[in-house]
Design an enzyme around this catalytic site. Structure first.
Site, PDB file in Angstrom:
ATOM      1  N   CYS A  74      91.352  16.069  39.610  1.00  0.00           N
ATOM      2  CA  CYS A  74      91.140  16.271  41.038  1.00  0.00           C
ATOM      3  C   CYS A  74      91.370  17.738  41.360  1.00  0.00           C
ATOM      4  O   CYS A  74      92.350  18.326  40.888  1.00  0.00           O
ATOM      5  CB  CYS A  74      92.103  15.388  41.834  1.00  0.00           C
ATOM      6  SG  CYS A  74      91.937  15.545  43.628  1.00  0.00           S
TER       7      CYS A  74
ATOM      8  N   HIS B 191      86.284   8.044  44.001  1.00  0.00           N
ATOM      9  CA  HIS B 191      87.361   9.031  44.069  1.00  0.00           C
ATOM     10  C   HIS B 191      87.301   9.791  45.404  1.00  0.00           C
ATOM     11  O   HIS B 191      88.320   9.943  46.086  1.00  0.00           O
ATOM     12  CB  HIS B 191      87.232  10.001  42.887  1.00  0.00           C
ATOM     13  CG  HIS B 191      88.275  11.064  42.839  1.00  0.00           C
ATOM     14  ND1 HIS B 191      89.295  11.057  41.922  1.00  0.00           N
ATOM     15  CD2 HIS B 191      88.455  12.184  43.581  1.00  0.00           C
ATOM     16  CE1 HIS B 191      90.056  12.123  42.106  1.00  0.00           C
ATOM     17  NE2 HIS B 191      89.563  12.828  43.105  1.00  0.00           N
ATOM     18  N   GLU B 192      86.107  10.249  45.774  1.00  0.00           N
ATOM     19  CA  GLU B 192      85.963  11.018  47.014  1.00  0.00           C
ATOM     20  C   GLU B 192      86.177  10.145  48.247  1.00  0.00           C
ATOM     21  O   GLU B 192      86.811  10.580  49.217  1.00  0.00           O
ATOM     22  CB  GLU B 192      84.602  11.715  47.072  1.00  0.00           C
ATOM     23  CG  GLU B 192      84.343  12.710  45.968  1.00  0.00           C
ATOM     24  CD  GLU B 192      85.485  13.691  45.719  1.00  0.00           C
ATOM     25  OE1 GLU B 192      86.139  14.130  46.700  1.00  0.00           O
ATOM     26  OE2 GLU B 192      85.742  14.020  44.551  1.00  0.00           O
TER      27      GLU B 192
ATOM     28  N   HIS C  50      89.743   9.782  48.995  1.00  0.00           N
ATOM     29  CA  HIS C  50      90.254  10.948  49.741  1.00  0.00           C
ATOM     30  C   HIS C  50      90.008  10.784  51.236  1.00  0.00           C
ATOM     31  O   HIS C  50      90.876  11.105  52.049  1.00  0.00           O
ATOM     32  CB  HIS C  50      89.565  12.234  49.285  1.00  0.00           C
ATOM     33  CG  HIS C  50      90.209  12.923  48.138  1.00  0.00           C
ATOM     34  ND1 HIS C  50      91.498  13.409  48.173  1.00  0.00           N
ATOM     35  CD2 HIS C  50      89.728  13.237  46.910  1.00  0.00           C
ATOM     36  CE1 HIS C  50      91.783  13.989  47.019  1.00  0.00           C
ATOM     37  NE2 HIS C  50      90.731  13.893  46.237  1.00  0.00           N
TER      38      HIS C  50
END
Length: 192
Positions: free
Chosen positions: A109, A151-152, A155
């Site tokens: 990351c 993953h994004e 966030h």
């Protein structure tokens, strides 16, 4: 285009859930272009708004140039050339896992420089999102594209990859994560 500062772990913005994108205008296009430039300069493949200090449901993804294998369908078009669709500008995404198979892979990351760990994620997902013009899109994908988007999107919801990491991986990086958090907080105090 301008290069943005990437926020590191320890900055509270990384734990904030993003607000929905409501204006699909020149400002959003500029933010998207700046985020892509920042991501490319950092040699990343994805970047969320929180990582550049904004609590917004917006991220960018670009998997061109890698040796990853994945299949995808965007709005009914199966595996179009990546140069036609990337970088992806993803606003207000809704992710649904399409199948049970879960894969394990090491993830890194940009907000955790040089820190990696094993994470389980569904392999095949469906993503409904809006692009820079506010048009609705439907993307189904697997492999690295699926993993990167998940993953994004984490966030965008204030979830970090360390929250999903295998315990054994987390134990291996525990000291590095603590040092990063301490340094980030120290830098934030100096800036204020």
């Amino acid at each position: 285009m301008a290069q943005l500062e990437i926020v590191h772990y320890g900055n509270p913005i990384l734990r904030k859930k993003g607000e929905p994108v409501v204006s699909f205008d020149q400002a959003l296009s500029k933010l998207g272009a700046d985020m892509v430039e920042t991501m490319h300069s950092a040699e990343g493949i994805g970047l969320a708004a929180q990582q550049v200090g904004l609590a917004l449901q917006f991220c960018v993804v670009d998997l061109r140039g890698g040796d990853w294998t994945f299949d995808f369908e965007l709005n009914g078009s199966v595996n179009p050339p990546l140069d036609l669709i990337m970088p992806l500008y993803v606003a207000n995404p809704m992710v649904t896992a399409r199948t049970e198979p879960v894969t394990t892979a090491s993830e890194g990351c940009l907000s955790f420089p040089e820190i990696h760990g094993d994470i389980d994620r569904p392999d095949f997902i469906e993503v409904r999102y809006k692009d820079l013009e506010g048009r609705d899109n439907l993307l189904t994908c697997n492999g690295m594209l699926s993993r990167c988007i998940q993953h994004e999107v984490d966030h965008l919801n204030g979830v970090l990859f360390i929250d999903r990491m295998h315990r054994s991986s987390l134990a291996e990086i525990d000291q590095a994560v603590k040092r990063l958090k301490k340094q980030t907080r120290k830098n934030l105090r100096k800036a204020n």
